[in-house]
Design a protein around this motif. Structure first.
Motif, PDB file in Angstrom:
ATOM      1  N   ARG A 183      90.477 -26.573 -22.950  1.00 52.74           N
ATOM      2  CA  ARG A 183      89.523 -27.596 -22.498  1.00 52.74           C
ATOM      3  C   ARG A 183      88.712 -28.157 -23.666  1.00 52.74           C
ATOM      4  O   ARG A 183      88.486 -29.363 -23.760  1.00 52.74           O
ATOM      5  CB  ARG A 183      88.581 -26.989 -21.456  1.00 52.74           C
ATOM      6  N   HIS A 184      88.252 -27.285 -24.567  1.00 60.01           N
ATOM      7  CA  HIS A 184      87.362 -27.714 -25.642  1.00 60.01           C
ATOM      8  C   HIS A 184      88.086 -28.096 -26.934  1.00 60.01           C
ATOM      9  O   HIS A 184      87.557 -28.878 -27.724  1.00 60.01           O
ATOM     10  CB  HIS A 184      86.345 -26.611 -25.956  1.00 60.01           C
ATOM     11  N   GLU A 185      89.307 -27.542 -27.143  1.00 56.72           N
ATOM     12  CA  GLU A 185      89.984 -27.779 -28.418  1.00 56.72           C
ATOM     13  C   GLU A 185      91.384 -28.366 -28.266  1.00 56.72           C
ATOM     14  O   GLU A 185      92.033 -28.687 -29.263  1.00 56.72           O
ATOM     15  CB  GLU A 185      90.054 -26.468 -29.215  1.00 56.72           C
ATOM     16  N   GLY A 186      91.850 -28.463 -27.013  1.00 53.61           N
ATOM     17  CA  GLY A 186      93.163 -29.033 -26.772  1.00 53.61           C
ATOM     18  C   GLY A 186      94.301 -28.126 -27.210  1.00 53.61           C
ATOM     19  O   GLY A 186      94.094 -26.956 -27.529  1.00 53.61           O
ATOM     20  N   VAL A 187      95.504 -28.695 -27.239  1.00 53.67           N
ATOM     21  CA  VAL A 187      96.688 -27.928 -27.637  1.00 53.67           C
ATOM     22  C   VAL A 187      96.539 -27.432 -29.072  1.00 53.67           C
ATOM     23  O   VAL A 187      96.969 -26.322 -29.410  1.00 53.67           O
ATOM     24  CB  VAL A 187      97.966 -28.800 -27.498  1.00 53.67           C
ATOM     25  N   ALA A 188      95.881 -28.243 -29.915  1.00 54.94           N
ATOM     26  CA  ALA A 188      95.687 -27.846 -31.318  1.00 54.94           C
ATOM     27  C   ALA A 188      94.928 -26.524 -31.414  1.00 54.94           C
ATOM     28  O   ALA A 188      95.206 -25.696 -32.286  1.00 54.94           O
ATOM     29  CB  ALA A 188      94.937 -28.936 -32.080  1.00 54.94           C
ATOM     30  N   GLY A 189      93.970 -26.305 -30.506  1.00 55.30           N
ATOM     31  CA  GLY A 189      93.205 -25.056 -30.506  1.00 55.30           C
ATOM     32  C   GLY A 189      94.079 -23.857 -30.203  1.00 55.30           C
ATOM     33  O   GLY A 189      93.891 -22.773 -30.765  1.00 55.30           O
ATOM     34  N   LEU A 190      95.040 -24.035 -29.288  1.00 50.56           N
ATOM     35  CA  LEU A 190      95.942 -22.950 -28.915  1.00 50.56           C
ATOM     36  C   LEU A 190      96.968 -22.657 -30.012  1.00 50.56           C
ATOM     37  O   LEU A 190      97.597 -21.604 -30.003  1.00 50.56           O
ATOM     38  CB  LEU A 190      96.676 -23.295 -27.614  1.00 50.56           C
ATOM     39  N   TYR A 191      97.124 -23.599 -30.932  1.00 53.15           N
ATOM     40  CA  TYR A 191      98.081 -23.398 -32.018  1.00 53.15           C
ATOM     41  C   TYR A 191      97.410 -23.239 -33.374  1.00 53.15           C
ATOM     42  O   TYR A 191      98.044 -23.418 -34.416  1.00 53.15           O
ATOM     43  CB  TYR A 191      99.132 -24.525 -32.021  1.00 53.15           C
ATOM     44  N   LYS A 192      96.133 -22.849 -33.359  1.00 49.99           N
ATOM     45  CA  LYS A 192      95.468 -22.513 -34.617  1.00 49.99           C
ATOM     46  C   LYS A 192      96.166 -21.302 -35.228  1.00 49.99           C
ATOM     47  O   LYS A 192      96.495 -20.354 -34.532  1.00 49.99           O
ATOM     48  CB  LYS A 192      93.990 -22.222 -34.383  1.00 49.99           C
ATOM     49  N   GLY A 193      96.345 -21.351 -36.534  1.00 49.75           N
ATOM     50  CA  GLY A 193      97.013 -20.246 -37.216  1.00 49.75           C
ATOM     51  C   GLY A 193      98.524 -20.318 -37.148  1.00 49.75           C
ATOM     52  O   GLY A 193      99.206 -19.419 -37.642  1.00 49.75           O
ATOM     53  N   TYR A 194      99.058 -21.403 -36.557  1.00 48.87           N
ATOM     54  CA  TYR A 194     100.523 -21.495 -36.409  1.00 48.87           C
ATOM     55  C   TYR A 194     101.226 -21.621 -37.762  1.00 48.87           C
ATOM     56  O   TYR A 194     102.265 -20.989 -37.979  1.00 48.87           O
ATOM     57  CB  TYR A 194     100.880 -22.695 -35.524  1.00 48.87           C
TER      58      TYR A 194
END
Length: 317
Positions: free
Chosen positions: A180-191
């Motif tokens: 919600r707050h960071e989008g898909v990019a947030g879920l792929y931090k550290g990728y």
């Protein structure tokens, strides 16, 4: 897959991508998935507190809000005193999901790619082919599981400092809030550092396969002959120590990118600031609790995997 030989009939046209994928998946065995999942879950449940310690040390960059620990036992004792057993198992849900899924998918993809690469050949795979097969399996696995690892890092780094309470209530709450707050990019931090980290798994699997094969040659038995638990433990421990010593810095970079308490502008920024503020030693923070955790974890995982997979594959015949 670039590492696979051409299995065409000699027409010169080669196989289509769909044909390649169909051949790869003809080597897929659900038993490998279940066996890898079993090993990952068992080892994670036993050793999660050491994972928590490793991550807390990995991000210890001097921020005032972070608790200060003098060593592994002090960290575990502090968390126990403040939050009890529940504190030591903070983030265990995504860790179990992540480890189970990662080991299961890794063995699943790795054995399929390895089987495809070896199809129609009498010779063993070379170390380079084991390395490439493991790297490809690692990339596929990371792409599926990265959001789980982000939530694990966020949950492990919730400090009971009191200000505003804890940010996340659990794994699902963390996934929803990050999206919600960071989008898909947030879920792929550290990728991106995670992709570099696939070299860790690739080096580990290459070393494991080569150690097993050379050991069986030394004993003058078939290269895929079953070993006893102590032999599996030895091969797994040696291959894991080799991989950790070679690739650990990426884990520090990845944990810092996924941390909610500090903001970095990407991998280069993490590397530059860590080097400037902490020197080379900054890239190896947490390696001791990591080795203490991952070496037995790897041994448990491989012993469970080898025995469960042989049992399941034996049942399916």
């Amino acid at each position: 897959m670039s590492s696979a030989p051409n299995h065409g009939s000699g027409s010169g046209s080669g196989l289509t991508v769909v044909g390649h994928m169909r051949q790869v998946f003809s080597h897929v065995k659900v038993e490998n998935l279940l066996a890898g999942l079993s090993g990952g879950v068992v080892s994670t449940l036993v050793l999660h507190p050491l994972d928590l310690v490793k991550i807390r040390f990995a991000v210890s960059d001097g921020l005032e809000l972070r608790p200060k620990y003098s060593g592994i036992l002090h960290c575990m004792r502090s968390v126990w005193q403040q939050e009890g057993l529940r504190g030591l198992y903070q983030g265990v849900t995504p860790n179990v999901w992540g480890a189970g899924a990662s080991w299961g998918l890794y063995f699943f993809f790795y054995n399929a790619i390895k089987g495809y690469t070896k199809e129609g050949r009498q010779t063993e795979l070379s170390p380079a082919e084991h390395l490439v097969s493991a790297a490809q399996a690692g990339i596929l696995t990371l792409t599926i599981t990265n959001p789980i690892w982000v939530t694990k890092t966020r949950l492990v780094l919730q400090y009971d400092a009191g200000v505003g309470g804890k940010q996340y209530k659990g794994m699902v709450d963390a996934l929803v809030k990050i999206y919600r707050h960071e989008g898909v990019a947030g879920l792929y931090k550290g990728y991106i550092p995670g992709l570099f980290g696939t070299s860790h798994g690739a080096l580990q699997f290459m070393a494991y396969e080569e150690l097993k094969r050379d050991y069986n040659k030394y004993k003058k038995v078939p290269s895929d002959a079953k070993l006893n638990p102590l032999e599996y433990i030895t091969m797994a421990a040696l291959s894991k120590i080799f991989a950790v010593a070679t690739t650990y810095p990426y884990q520090v970079v990845r944990a810092r990118l996924q941390d909610q308490h500090n903001k970095y502008n990407g991998v280069i920024d993490v590397v530059r600031r860590t080097w400037r503020n902490e020197g080379a030693i900054g890239f190896y923070k947490g390696i001791i609790p990591n080795l203490i955790r991952v070496t037995p974890a790897c041994c448990i995982t491989f012993v469970v995997y080898e025995n469960v997979s042989r049992f399941l594959l034996g049942q399916s015949r």
